[in-house]
Structure formats: structure tokens, C-alpha cells
Design a protein around this motif. Structure first.
Motif, mmCIF file in Angstrom:
data_model
loop_
_atom_site.group_PDB
_atom_site.id
_atom_site.type_symbol
_atom_site.label_atom_id
_atom_site.label_comp_id
_atom_site.label_asym_id
_atom_site.label_seq_id
_atom_site.Cartn_x
_atom_site.Cartn_y
_atom_site.Cartn_z
ATOM 1 N N GLU A 219 76.075 26.974 29.190
ATOM 2 C CA GLU A 219 77.361 27.685 29.144
ATOM 3 C C GLU A 219 77.189 29.123 28.653
ATOM 4 O O GLU A 219 77.757 30.062 29.224
ATOM 5 C CB GLU A 219 78.351 26.930 28.257
ATOM 6 N N GLU A 220 76.409 29.290 27.592
ATOM 7 C CA GLU A 220 76.167 30.627 27.049
ATOM 8 C C GLU A 220 75.443 31.499 28.076
ATOM 9 O O GLU A 220 75.763 32.687 28.244
ATOM 10 C CB GLU A 220 75.351 30.521 25.760
ATOM 11 N N LEU A 221 74.492 30.898 28.756
ATOM 12 C CA LEU A 221 73.723 31.634 29.758
ATOM 13 C C LEU A 221 74.596 32.047 30.943
ATOM 14 O O LEU A 221 74.477 33.173 31.446
ATOM 15 C CB LEU A 221 72.549 30.769 30.233
ATOM 16 N N LYS A 222 75.474 31.173 31.355
ATOM 17 C CA LYS A 222 76.359 31.501 32.477
ATOM 18 C C LYS A 222 77.296 32.651 32.115
ATOM 19 O O LYS A 222 77.608 33.509 32.955
ATOM 20 C CB LYS A 222 77.179 30.272 32.889
ATOM 21 N N ALA A 223 77.732 32.707 30.868
ATOM 22 C CA ALA A 223 78.620 33.778 30.419
ATOM 23 C C ALA A 223 77.924 35.136 30.453
ATOM 24 O O ALA A 223 78.556 36.165 30.736
ATOM 25 C CB ALA A 223 79.125 33.482 29.015
ATOM 26 N N THR A 224 76.634 35.165 30.187
ATOM 27 C CA THR A 224 75.903 36.443 30.170
ATOM 28 C C THR A 224 75.344 36.810 31.539
ATOM 29 O O THR A 224 75.297 37.986 31.901
ATOM 30 C CB THR A 224 74.737 36.398 29.168
ATOM 31 N N PHE A 225 74.936 35.808 32.300
ATOM 32 C CA PHE A 225 74.255 36.050 33.577
ATOM 33 C C PHE A 225 75.236 36.193 34.737
ATOM 34 O O PHE A 225 75.031 36.992 35.658
ATOM 35 C CB PHE A 225 73.272 34.905 33.857
ATOM 36 N N GLY A 226 76.286 35.394 34.717
ATOM 37 C CA GLY A 226 77.247 35.399 35.811
ATOM 38 C C GLY A 226 76.765 34.558 36.982
ATOM 39 O O GLY A 226 75.792 33.813 36.894
ATOM 40 N N ALA A 227 77.442 34.686 38.112
ATOM 41 C CA ALA A 227 77.101 33.897 39.298
ATOM 42 C C ALA A 227 75.801 34.362 39.935
ATOM 43 O O ALA A 227 75.073 33.585 40.553
ATOM 44 C CB ALA A 227 78.237 33.968 40.314
ATOM 45 N N LYS A 228 75.495 35.666 39.771
ATOM 46 C CA LYS A 228 74.293 36.236 40.375
ATOM 47 C C LYS A 228 73.886 37.462 39.579
ATOM 48 O O LYS A 228 74.743 38.225 39.130
ATOM 49 C CB LYS A 228 74.566 36.614 41.835
ATOM 50 N N ASN A 229 72.584 37.657 39.399
ATOM 51 C CA ASN A 229 72.146 38.799 38.607
ATOM 52 C C ASN A 229 70.677 39.119 38.879
ATOM 53 O O ASN A 229 69.969 38.343 39.539
ATOM 54 C CB ASN A 229 72.350 38.531 37.116
ATOM 55 N N LYS A 230 70.256 40.233 38.342
ATOM 56 C CA LYS A 230 68.871 40.685 38.511
ATOM 57 C C LYS A 230 67.924 39.896 37.607
ATOM 58 O O LYS A 230 68.226 39.621 36.454
ATOM 59 C CB LYS A 230 68.782 42.183 38.181
ATOM 60 N N VAL A 231 66.753 39.565 38.168
ATOM 61 C CA VAL A 231 65.674 38.938 37.415
ATOM 62 C C VAL A 231 64.386 39.675 37.776
ATOM 63 O O VAL A 231 64.071 39.819 38.955
ATOM 64 C CB VAL A 231 65.545 37.438 37.761
ATOM 65 N N VAL A 232 63.655 40.142 36.763
ATOM 66 C CA VAL A 232 62.428 40.903 37.007
ATOM 67 C C VAL A 232 61.263 40.237 36.274
ATOM 68 O O VAL A 232 61.308 40.040 35.059
ATOM 69 C CB VAL A 232 62.563 42.365 36.521
ATOM 70 N N PHE A 233 60.223 39.885 37.038
ATOM 71 C CA PHE A 233 59.018 39.299 36.466
ATOM 72 C C PHE A 233 57.905 40.341 36.404
ATOM 73 O O PHE A 233 57.532 40.903 37.435
ATOM 74 C CB PHE A 233 58.529 38.123 37.315
ATOM 75 N N PRO A 234 57.345 40.612 35.202
ATOM 76 C CA PRO A 234 56.126 41.422 35.131
ATOM 77 C C PRO A 234 54.958 40.604 35.691
ATOM 78 O O PRO A 234 54.758 39.455 35.287
ATOM 79 C CB PRO A 234 55.941 41.685 33.637
ATOM 80 N N ILE A 235 54.218 41.176 36.629
ATOM 81 C CA ILE A 235 53.101 40.458 37.247
ATOM 82 C C ILE A 235 51.813 40.750 36.468
ATOM 83 O O ILE A 235 51.506 41.903 36.155
ATOM 84 C CB ILE A 235 52.931 40.882 38.719
ATOM 85 N N LEU A 236 51.094 39.701 36.151
ATOM 86 C CA LEU A 236 49.796 39.806 35.480
ATOM 87 C C LEU A 236 48.717 39.818 36.547
ATOM 88 O O LEU A 236 48.751 39.005 37.482
ATOM 89 C CB LEU A 236 49.595 38.631 34.525
ATOM 90 N N PHE A 237 47.749 40.717 36.412
ATOM 91 C CA PHE A 237 46.783 40.878 37.505
ATOM 92 C C PHE A 237 45.476 41.443 36.952
ATOM 93 O O PHE A 237 45.461 42.514 36.354
ATOM 94 C CB PHE A 237 47.361 41.830 38.551
ATOM 95 N N ARG A 238 44.411 40.675 37.127
ATOM 96 C CA ARG A 238 43.066 41.160 36.778
ATOM 97 C C ARG A 238 42.137 40.878 37.951
ATOM 98 O O ARG A 238 42.138 39.781 38.515
ATOM 99 C CB ARG A 238 42.559 40.490 35.506
ATOM 100 N N LEU A 239 41.367 41.883 38.290
ATOM 101 C CA LEU A 239 40.514 41.822 39.468
ATOM 102 C C LEU A 239 39.081 42.136 39.058
ATOM 103 O O LEU A 239 38.857 43.069 38.273
ATOM 104 C CB LEU A 239 41.015 42.851 40.489
ATOM 105 N N GLY A 240 38.134 41.362 39.573
ATOM 106 C CA GLY A 240 36.754 41.599 39.189
ATOM 107 C C GLY A 240 35.755 41.190 40.243
ATOM 108 O O GLY A 240 36.073 40.503 41.210
ATOM 109 N N LYS A 241 34.528 41.657 40.051
ATOM 110 C CA LYS A 241 33.417 41.275 40.932
ATOM 111 C C LYS A 241 32.243 40.846 40.066
ATOM 112 O O LYS A 241 32.165 41.167 38.872
ATOM 113 C CB LYS A 241 33.031 42.433 41.853
ATOM 114 N N LEU A 242 31.318 40.126 40.667
ATOM 115 C CA LEU A 242 30.183 39.592 39.933
ATOM 116 C C LEU A 242 29.297 40.703 39.411
ATOM 117 O O LEU A 242 29.041 41.695 40.111
ATOM 118 C CB LEU A 242 29.360 38.662 40.829
ATOM 119 N N ALA A 243 28.804 40.522 38.206
ATOM 120 C CA ALA A 243 27.823 41.467 37.666
ATOM 121 C C ALA A 243 26.504 41.295 38.423
ATOM 122 O O ALA A 243 26.107 40.170 38.746
ATOM 123 C CB ALA A 243 27.630 41.221 36.179
ATOM 124 N N LYS A 244 25.860 42.374 38.713
ATOM 125 C CA LYS A 244 24.591 42.311 39.474
ATOM 126 C C LYS A 244 23.471 41.791 38.609
ATOM 127 O O LYS A 244 23.404 42.072 37.438
ATOM 128 C CB LYS A 244 24.253 43.707 40.024
#
Length: 244
Positions: A219-244
Motif C-alpha cells: 500500500e505504501e509503495l503504491k502511494a509513492t509509485f503510482g500506476a506507472k513510473n520510472k525505474v532505473v537499474f545501474p548496470i554492473l560490467f567488468r570485461l577482461g582477457k586472459l593474462a599472457k
């Protein structure tokens, strides 16, 4: 490895966020070849499905048959129940290995040993994930209280790696500098509630207390969020290659 996601696998496939196309485009630009990829801990196969659009073959593994039963189907995706730390793939098989929202559950040392075995010498490993989403300030306040005070004691210890945005995981590779990504949605309130109910801590709370904790804030969440709203996820990303 823990299996927190076999139950309600269809909900996981329906409500969990995806990753931005910009991330996959960046991956494509860093690859030498796009013959064969391994999506490890594939879950509902969302990353495997994206990789299948530009890879000739995608091997996708998970320890949960229930997750694989609800996964995306493409003719060039081959699903199998296998642990991340020990597979039946030949040596030097893959141009790319992806792990999305799963590596914190793995035995790091054993998994990285397997990566070193099956990744091609010029291949790339991508560790992907997302941390706690943001919405409007009022909704964020409700979610933070829920996250820390209500279900906080029920998070597995491994959750700390997500809270630290994967910066504290072991990563024994030559790191490739990467941009920051985010994924933004306009979610309905129903979708938000569905997503919250997929949290592993919510399942642990429900098992311990016989009630779903999401109901306590609905109920509390519906009062703040409403029927529809923005949601933003920070994406975690690490990229690597094998050490020679």
C-alpha cells in the motif's frame, strides 16, 4: 552452488530486467570472432538470446533445470544443466564467456580455472549484473527501508558483491576499460511488485515467516509509485582477457 531461483522460474523470466543494447554493441566491438559463446548461469536465457543474434553458436548453462525450462528458445542456443566450475566443454572453445547476475554465487577460484581452460587465448570474459534500482525519491525511501530493514537479514552473504557493484570480486584478468551503462524502464506497479517477489531474500523471508514481505509495503509503495513510473537499474560490467 546455491540454487535460489528454481522456484517461480516463470516469474523470474517475466519480471527481471534485461541489459541495454549498447552493452552488447560494445561487446561486439571488442571481440575478435563471433563463432562460439558461453553464457554461464544463464537463468532465463536473456543474455543467451541477445548473443544468439550475432554469434554462430551459444552454449548456455545453469544448475536449475526449471530455469532452463523457461528460457528463451533459438535454434543456435544449446542449453545444458552444468555447474559453472566444471563443464564438459573442450579446451579453448569460446570467443566470449558471459556471466550475468550470477558470478557472486560461484566458487571464484574453480570458475576462473574453468574460464582459463575453455576461453580461447584471444577471448573475452564479461561479468554483468545490476544493483538496486532507483525510481522517484519517495519510492526509493520505501524500497531502501524494505531492502535493509525488512528483508535485510534474509539476504545471502553473497549479496555483498552486488552491493559493492562487483568491484570487490576477484578478477584475475587483464581488465578492459568499459563505459558505464544503465537500463531505464517505465514499469507498471504490477510489474514492480512482480519483480520484488523474485528477490531471493523475499523468498527466504517467506519461508521463515509464512508470509510474503512484499505485502507489508504494497500500500505504501503504491502511494509513492503510482500506476506507472520510472525505474532505473545501474548496470554492473567488468570485461577482461586472459593474462599472457
Amino acid at each position: 552452488m546455491k540454487d535460489n531461483f528454481s522456484s517461480k522460474s516463470s516469474s523470474y523470466a517475466k519480471y527481471r530486467p534485461t541489459y541495454p543494447q549498447e552493452l552488447y554493441q560494445f561487446l561486439k566491438e571488442k571481440l575478435h570472432k563471433t563463432e562460439k559463446a558461453w553464457d554461464c548461469g544463464t537463468g532465463n536465457g536473456q543474455v543467451a538470446g541477445a548473443l544468439a543474434k550475432f554469434f554462430k553458436e551459444v552454449q548456455a548453462t545453469d544448475i536449475s533445470q526449471q530455469q532452463l525450462d523457461n528460457a528463451i528458445r533459438q535454434p543456435n542456443i544449446h542449453y545444458s544443466v552444468q555447474a559453472a566450475e566444471k563443464t564438459n566443454f573442450p579446451d579453448n572453445s569460446f570467443d566470449l564467456i558471459t556471466v550475468a547476475q550470477a558470478i557472486h554465487w560461484f566458487n571464484f577460484e574453480a570458475f576462473y580455472k574453468e574460464v582459463a581452460r575453455v576461453l580461447k587465448p584471444d577471448g573475452i570474459i564479461a561479468v554483468i549484473g545490476y544493483s538496486l534500482f532507483k525510481s522517484n525519491p519517495e519510492t526509493d525511501e520505501v524500497i531502501l527501508k524494505f531492502y535493509h530493514d525488512i528483508v535485510g537479514p534474509f539476504w545471502d552473504e553473497e549479496r555483498k558483491y552486488l552491493d559493492k557493484k562487483y568491484k570487490t570480486i576477484p578478477f584475475p584478468f587483464i581488465e578492459i576499460e568499459s563505459p558505464r551503462f544503465k537500463q531505464e524502464y517505465q514499469w507498471t506497479f504490477t510489474h514492480l511488485i512482480g519483480y520484488l517477489k523474485t528477490w531471493s531474500a523475499v523468498k527466504h523471508y517467506e519461508k521463515a515467516n509464512g508470509e510474503n514481505p512484499v505485502d507489508l509495503i504494497e500500500e505504501e509503495l503504491k502511494a509513492t509509485f503510482g500506476a506507472k513510473n520510472k525505474v532505473v537499474f545501474p548496470i554492473l560490467f567488468r570485461l577482461g582477457k586472459l593474462a599472457k
